[in-house]
Every structure is written in structure tokens, then in C-alpha cells.
Design an enzyme around this catalytic site. Structure first.
Site, PDB file in Angstrom:
ATOM      1  CG  ASP A 219       0.570  -4.053   2.129  1.00  0.00           C
ATOM      2  OD1 ASP A 219       0.723  -4.919   3.015  1.00  0.00           O
ATOM      3  OD2 ASP A 219       1.406  -3.166   1.893  1.00  0.00           O
TER       4      ASP A 219
ATOM      5  CE  LYS B 139       3.616  -5.821   3.699  1.00  0.00           C
ATOM      6  NZ  LYS B 139       3.090  -4.674   4.469  1.00  0.00           N
TER       7      LYS B 139
ATOM      8  CD  GLU C 110       0.788  -1.382   8.206  1.00  0.00           C
ATOM      9  OE1 GLU C 110       0.367  -0.638   9.133  1.00  0.00           O
ATOM     10  OE2 GLU C 110       1.326  -0.935   7.170  1.00  0.00           O
TER      11      GLU C 110
ATOM     12  CG  ASP D 215      -0.339  -0.094   2.518  1.00  0.00           C
ATOM     13  OD1 ASP D 215       0.904  -0.203   2.586  1.00  0.00           O
ATOM     14  OD2 ASP D 215      -1.072  -0.041   3.528  1.00  0.00           O
ATOM     15  CB  SER D 216       4.584   1.698  -0.234  1.00  0.00           C
ATOM     16  OG  SER D 216       4.804   0.547  -1.019  1.00  0.00           O
TER      17      SER D 216
ATOM     18  CD  GLU E  24       8.387   0.055   7.442  1.00  0.00           C
ATOM     19  OE1 GLU E  24       7.482  -0.688   7.019  1.00  0.00           O
ATOM     20  OE2 GLU E  24       8.557   1.219   7.031  1.00  0.00           O
TER      21      GLU E  24
HETATM   22  O1  KIV Z   1       3.676  -1.087   1.576  1.00  0.00           O
HETATM   23  C1  KIV Z   1       4.874  -1.429   1.546  1.00  0.00           C
HETATM   24  O2  KIV Z   1       5.618  -1.145   0.601  1.00  0.00           O
HETATM   25  C2  KIV Z   1       5.396  -2.174   2.680  1.00  0.00           C
HETATM   26  C3  KIV Z   1       6.874  -2.394   2.722  1.00  0.00           C
HETATM   27  C4  KIV Z   1       7.513  -1.174   3.255  1.00  0.00           C
HETATM   28  C5  KIV Z   1       7.233  -3.589   3.491  1.00  0.00           C
HETATM   29  O3  KIV Z   1       4.668  -2.565   3.529  1.00  0.00           O
END
Ligand code: KIV
Length: 289
Positions: free
Chosen positions: A107, A137, A139, A68-69, A206
Site C-alpha cells: 500500500d 496499491k 485508494e 496499511d492496515s 471494499e
Molecule cells: O490495508 C489493507 O489491509 C487493505 C485491505 C483491507 C484491502 O487495504
């Protein structure tokens, strides 16, 4: 073949290296588990589109994360918080289409899983059914354990993410290093053990002190994936735009830039504009008659 004898794919998982091996199918969670047993370190990059993902796939990167970056590295937001499920499905489907070998992890964005395990399941199913990803993924450590458990029970491979969790940027008041001091370090260890216990197949650490990341890596049987976690995690992940020098301005201390794509692309665009202005493009070889 009976149920207890390993299949050819299982045998391959036990012997092939992640980098350069396993060319006729996608990387699986079993490949990552056996890599930890062998002590083989592996790399993960983010990807948000088919073209870039294809380049990384051909380069042999075994795991690509549709992070989600994308919010701040692809879609022009300031943080990851505004990213929606619809956006994640669209970007993830593109990354799946552009790749053949990498495991694609997507994510679950902010607000798509925190309400309840049922909400997490509903949205993980969208990413698997509509985009075709191999894993999701999310959090959170202890606080996300129940959701991880339900997803894993339902057959969804889950990568957890603890330490600095960017979806909590407003609660953290920025992006501070996590796990400093005894109590915070103990909490990080508890979080790591909780996600492993819940069935996560790997965990991102992280922005945590290198010594603590090494300790977590030692104590877990699942692979740890570091970003700002020092050299001793089982794998390393970077945001591709940071890694390749596309990001404007300062990048975090933990980033190593392997190229200067921002300059390369800018120079190419300026040269194109100059050729058009001066009449050098298009030339005869670019024209039909
Ligand atoms: O969203 C993302 O790119 C991440 C990485 C920083 C692991 O969660």
C-alpha cells in the site's frame, strides 16, 4: 524466439492455476489476468512480517498485500492514517524476504500519493527499489486516475482500491458501506471504469453491496478483489489477523474467522508462565551440561 511468440513464462501463465501452480517463480499480473479469463477465483491475505508471510506463501496464497492496515493490525494505531512510507518500506521488505512465490503488493500510505502523480511515482519507486515489491496499491477511483496512469506508464503495476477507502475514515465519519443508492452506485461504476482505463491491473472493492460488486465484476476486464463485496468478485481479500482470529474484540460482518489464534497464543503464554512459576521449565532436556 521472436517478439511475437510467447515465452515459456507466458505459456505457463496461460495454463497454470494460481493455487498450487507456478511454483518456480513469483505470480505476475499476467497470471491474474489469465485467471480472470479462466474464471478461476483467487485469494489474497495481508501480511506484515517475514514469518507470517512465509506461512501464507507455503499455503499457496498467490497474492500478499502489505496493507496499511498494518497501522491498526500490527503497529498499534487506531486507523491506517498515521502509517508512514518508512514503515511501509520496512514491513514490505520483510514480507518480500519471507516469500518466494506470492506477488507482493504494498500500500501507498495516506499522504504519500495524494499531492500529485509525481509524489505517487517517487514513493512507488521506493517500495519497488528499497523493498522489492511487485506492485503497489492506492485508494481512490476517478480522483486517483492520473496517478495510476503515470505509474503504469513508468512500469509500476497498480492495484486500485475503491468503495470504502479506510484512509478517508475521518471524511466518512467511520467505516460505512459504500455504493448504496443510485447515485453512489453510478459513482462506484465510474470509479471502477476509471481505474481500469488508467491501467490498473486489479481493483479492490471494499464494503459495497454484493449486487453492485457483481455488476462491476461483470463490466470490468480486470480482476475485482472483494472485501465485504459478496461472493461474485474475482478474488477475495481478508486482513490476516481477522481471518486467523488474532484481532481483539469485534470484527466486521464480512470477516470469516478460520482459526482462534488469539486463544491459542494466550494459552501457550499462560502455560509457559505457569511452568516457569512451578519450576517445570526448563527440564533436563532443555539444559546444557
Ligand atoms: O490495508 C489493507 O489491509 C487493505 C485491505 C483491507 C484491502 O487495504
Amino acid at each position: 524466439m521472436n517478439a511475437s511468440s510467447p515465452s515459456p513464462a507466458q505459456n505457463q501463465a496461460a495454463t497454470a492455476t494460481l493455487y498450487g501452480g507456478v511454483t518456480n517463480r513469483r505470480i505476475t499480473v499476467r497470471d491474474l489476468a489469465t485467471a480472470k479469463q479462466r474464471g478461476e477465483k483467487w485469494s489474497m491475505l495481508t501480511a506484515y512480517d517475514a514469518l507470517t508471510a512465509g506461512v501464507f506463501d507455503e499455503a499457496g496464497i498467490p497474492v500478499l498485500l502489505v496493507g496499511d492496515s498494518a497501522g491498526n493490525c500490527h503497529l498499534g494505531y487506531e486507523t491506517t492514517v498515521p502509517v508512514t512510507m518508512d514503515q511501509m518500506v520496512m514491513l514490505s521488505a520483510a514480507v518480500v524476504r519471507g516469500t518466494k512465490r506470492a506477488m507482493i503488493v504494498a500500500d501507498l500510505p495516506f499522504g504519500s500519493y495524494q499531492e500529485s502523480p509525481a509524489q505517487a511515482m517517487r514513493n512507488a519507486a521506493r517500495l519497488m527499489k528499497e523493498a522489492g515489491v511487485g506492485a503497489v496499491k492506492l485508494e481512490g477511483g476517478e480522483r486517483s486516475a492520473r496517478s495510476i496512469e503515470l505509474l503504469v506508464e513508468a512500469g509500476v503495476p497498480v492495484m486500485a482500491h475503491i468503495g470504502l477507502t479506510p484512509q478517508s475514515v475521518h471524511a466518512f465519519g467511520g467505516y460505512p458501506v459504500q455504493g448504496r443508492g443510485d447515485e453512489a452506485a453510478h459513482q462506484l461504476l465510474r470509479d471502477a471504469k476509471a481505474v481500469q482505463q488508467s491501467g490498473a491491473f486489479a481493483v479492490v472493492l471494499e464494503a459495497v453491496p454484493a449486487e453492485l460488486a457483481a455488476q462491476v465484476t461483470e463490466q470490468l476486464t480486470i480482476p475485482t478483489v472483494g472485501i465485504g463485496g459478496g461472493p461474485d468478485t474475482d478474488a477475495q481479500v481478508l486482513v490476516w489477523t481477522d481471518m486467523a482470529g488474532m484481532t481483539a474484540g469485534r470484527v466486521p460482518r464480512f470477516v470469516k474467522q478460520y482459526a482462534d489464534l488469539r486463544t491459542v497464543l494466550g494459552d501457550a503464554a499462560r502455560a509457559f508462565a505457569e511452568d516457569v512459576r512451578g519450576g517445570a521449565f526448563p527440564a533436563a532436556e532443555h539444559s546444557f551440561h
